[in-house]
Design a protein around this motif. Structure first.
Motif, PDB file in Angstrom:
ATOM      1  N   GLY A 156      -9.620 -11.461  -0.113  1.00 17.28           N
ATOM      2  CA  GLY A 156      -9.018 -10.316  -0.150  1.00 17.28           C
ATOM      3  C   GLY A 156     -10.253 -10.448  -1.284  1.00 17.28           C
ATOM      4  N   GLU A 157     -10.788 -10.712  -2.251  1.00 20.54           N
ATOM      5  CA  GLU A 157     -11.970 -10.226  -3.259  1.00 20.54           C
ATOM      6  C   GLU A 157     -12.989  -9.634  -2.385  1.00 20.54           C
ATOM      7  OE1 GLU A 157     -12.725 -13.252  -5.928  1.00 20.54           O
ATOM      8  OE2 GLU A 157     -11.277 -13.343  -7.090  1.00 20.54           O
ATOM      9  N   ILE A 193      -1.951  -2.832   3.763  1.00 22.22           N
ATOM     10  CA  ILE A 193      -2.964  -3.977   3.343  1.00 22.22           C
ATOM     11  C   ILE A 193      -1.554  -5.411   4.363  1.00 22.22           C
ATOM     12  CG2 ILE A 193      -4.534  -5.827   2.838  1.00 22.22           C
ATOM     13  CD1 ILE A 193      -5.839  -3.706   1.144  1.00 22.22           C
ATOM     14  N   LEU A 227     -14.082  -2.338   1.235  1.00 21.42           N
ATOM     15  CA  LEU A 227     -13.662  -1.225   1.197  1.00 21.42           C
ATOM     16  C   LEU A 227     -13.949  -0.223  -0.122  1.00 21.42           C
ATOM     17  CD1 LEU A 227      -9.640  -2.387   1.269  1.00 21.42           C
ATOM     18  CD2 LEU A 227     -11.346  -0.938   3.437  1.00 21.42           C
ATOM     19  N   LEU A 240     -12.547  -8.103   0.763  1.00 19.99           N
ATOM     20  CA  LEU A 240     -11.852  -7.375   1.553  1.00 19.99           C
ATOM     21  C   LEU A 240     -11.851  -5.456   0.062  1.00 19.99           C
ATOM     22  CD1 LEU A 240     -10.344  -5.831   3.504  1.00 19.99           C
ATOM     23  CD2 LEU A 240      -8.761  -6.430   2.798  1.00 19.99           C
ATOM     24  N   THR A 241     -11.994  -6.055  -0.276  1.00 19.00           N
ATOM     25  CA  THR A 241     -11.583  -4.892  -1.813  1.00 19.00           C
ATOM     26  C   THR A 241     -12.860  -4.081  -1.815  1.00 19.00           C
ATOM     27  OG1 THR A 241      -9.737  -6.494  -3.190  1.00 19.00           O
ATOM     28  CG2 THR A 241     -11.216  -4.543  -4.413  1.00 19.00           C
ATOM     29  N   ARG A 245     -10.343   2.722  -2.440  1.00 20.07           N
ATOM     30  CA  ARG A 245     -10.530   2.091  -2.658  1.00 20.07           C
ATOM     31  C   ARG A 245      -8.719   1.246  -2.345  1.00 20.07           C
ATOM     32  NH1 ARG A 245      -7.471   5.879  -8.603  1.00 20.07           N
ATOM     33  NH2 ARG A 245      -6.103   4.227  -8.459  1.00 20.07           N
ATOM     34  N   ARG A 246      -8.364   0.341  -2.628  1.00 16.66           N
ATOM     35  CA  ARG A 246      -7.604  -0.644  -2.151  1.00 16.66           C
ATOM     36  C   ARG A 246      -6.216  -0.943  -2.098  1.00 16.66           C
ATOM     37  NH1 ARG A 246      -6.958  -6.994  -1.698  1.00 16.66           N
ATOM     38  NH2 ARG A 246      -4.936  -6.918  -1.533  1.00 16.66           N
ATOM     39  N   ASP A 247      -5.666   0.126  -3.565  1.00 18.56           N
ATOM     40  CA  ASP A 247      -4.392   1.276  -3.467  1.00 18.56           C
ATOM     41  C   ASP A 247      -4.727   1.977  -2.850  1.00 18.56           C
ATOM     42  OD1 ASP A 247      -6.307   2.137  -5.527  1.00 18.56           O
ATOM     43  OD2 ASP A 247      -4.438   2.191  -7.509  1.00 18.56           O
ATOM     44  N   GLY A 266       0.587  -1.311   0.087  1.00 11.31           N
ATOM     45  CA  GLY A 266       0.300  -0.126   0.453  1.00 11.31           C
ATOM     46  C   GLY A 266       1.305   0.793  -0.302  1.00 11.31           C
TER      47      GLY A 266
END
Ligand code: URA
Ligand code: SF4
Length: 269
Positions: free
Chosen positions: A148-149, A167, A155, A151-152, A161-163, A119
């Motif tokens: 993770g999908e 994380i 968010l 979690l995205t 945005r995940r980015d 991140g």
């Protein structure tokens, strides 16, 4: 479909996924998403909301009181003059390089890749999970498997945005068969996490699951007890919620998770 409608549709789908509150459209139709039958707004039957207070729209209620304060954990920091390379690792990359060759606990034996976390340096939110799973071990990246999908999506549902989020996990190497990391493994690895948080200085930490919550707050209290409070780690607010892998097994926890992440969102400036 216009872009606006596509966005709205995606947002409502995220709400549904998270068991979010009903959303009331301006013509008073409820596109209630709390029990998630999968239908999209235009396909759903018209339902009138009995709750007038909600009739002006969005689900976020910024006037709700925030939860009470909880635990404050302030572990001693690294000695600036210590010879330990961890305390001299000024950047996240330097820390990841140390993790890559770490053999401080037995989890180094079975790993394919270390998973230090990822991140941006200026992330306002740090998400902490338990430890890498199978896909994470294969790729060296956190939260890229099924959890993770989810979690995205979680968010995205709070407009992050995940980015834009950092994380990471409590332990940086995969425990065999995804078992819970043992006490001595956590003790060996946690200086990396604490150092990452010190470098990042986020506004909020989201602890997902019991291992993350108990480690960051130095407690044995259950996840259920720890939810719904604003704890602090070295002064930074910590919100505790369910782990996304647990949500995949038990969808009943989606609604409480949605409540928790909205609190985290409100604490972000
Ligand atoms: N579960 C975790 O706790 N962390 C990951 O990175 C993936 C799954
Ligand atoms: Fe080192 Fe942490 Fe991996 Fe253990 S889990 S070997 S302490 S990086």
């Amino acid at each position: 479909m216009s872009d606006g409608r596509a966005l709205a549709r995606e947002f409502l789908e995220q709400q549904r996924l998270l068991g979010g509150d009903p959303v009331i459209l301006s013509d008073s139709r409820t596109v209630g998403l709390s029990d998630g039958d999968g239908a999209l707004p235009s396909e759903r039957p018209t339902v009138r909301s009995s709750d007038a207070a909600r009739s002006d729209g969005p689900t976020v209620r910024p006037t709700d009181p925030l939860p009470p304060s909880g635990i404050s954990y302030d572990p001693p920091g690294g000695d600036l003059f210590s010879a330990d390379p961890l305390h001299q690792a000024a950047s996240l990359d330097a820390l990841a390089a140390l993790v890559a060759t770490c053999t401080k606990c037995r989890l180094c034996e079975g790993r394919r890749h270390t998973v230090p976390g990822e991140g941006p340096r200026d992330a306002r939110l740090v998400v902490v999970g338990e430890g890498p799973g199978r896909v994470e071990d294969q790729t060296g990246r956190p939260f890229v498997g099924p959890a993770g999908e989810l979690l995205t999506k979680i968010l995205a549902a709070i407009d992050l945005r995940r980015d834009h989020v950092f994380i990471c996990n409590v332990v940086k190497c995969r425990p065999p068969e995804n078992r819970v990391p043992q006490y001595d493994e956590i003790a060996a690895c946690v200086p990396y996490l604490f150092h990452q948080i010190d470098v990042l200085k986020p506004q909020v930490i989201l602890a997902m699951g019991g291992t993350a919550a108990q480690t960051l707050l130095n407690t044995k209290q259950s996840l259920g007890t720890l939810r719904n409070q604003i704890h602090r780690f070295r002064g930074i607010p910590v919100i505790v919620t369910y782990h996304p892998a647990a949500l995949l097994r038990n969808p009943h926890w989606k609604k409480p998770t949605w409540d928790d992440v909205r609190i985290a969102r409100r604490l972000l400036a």
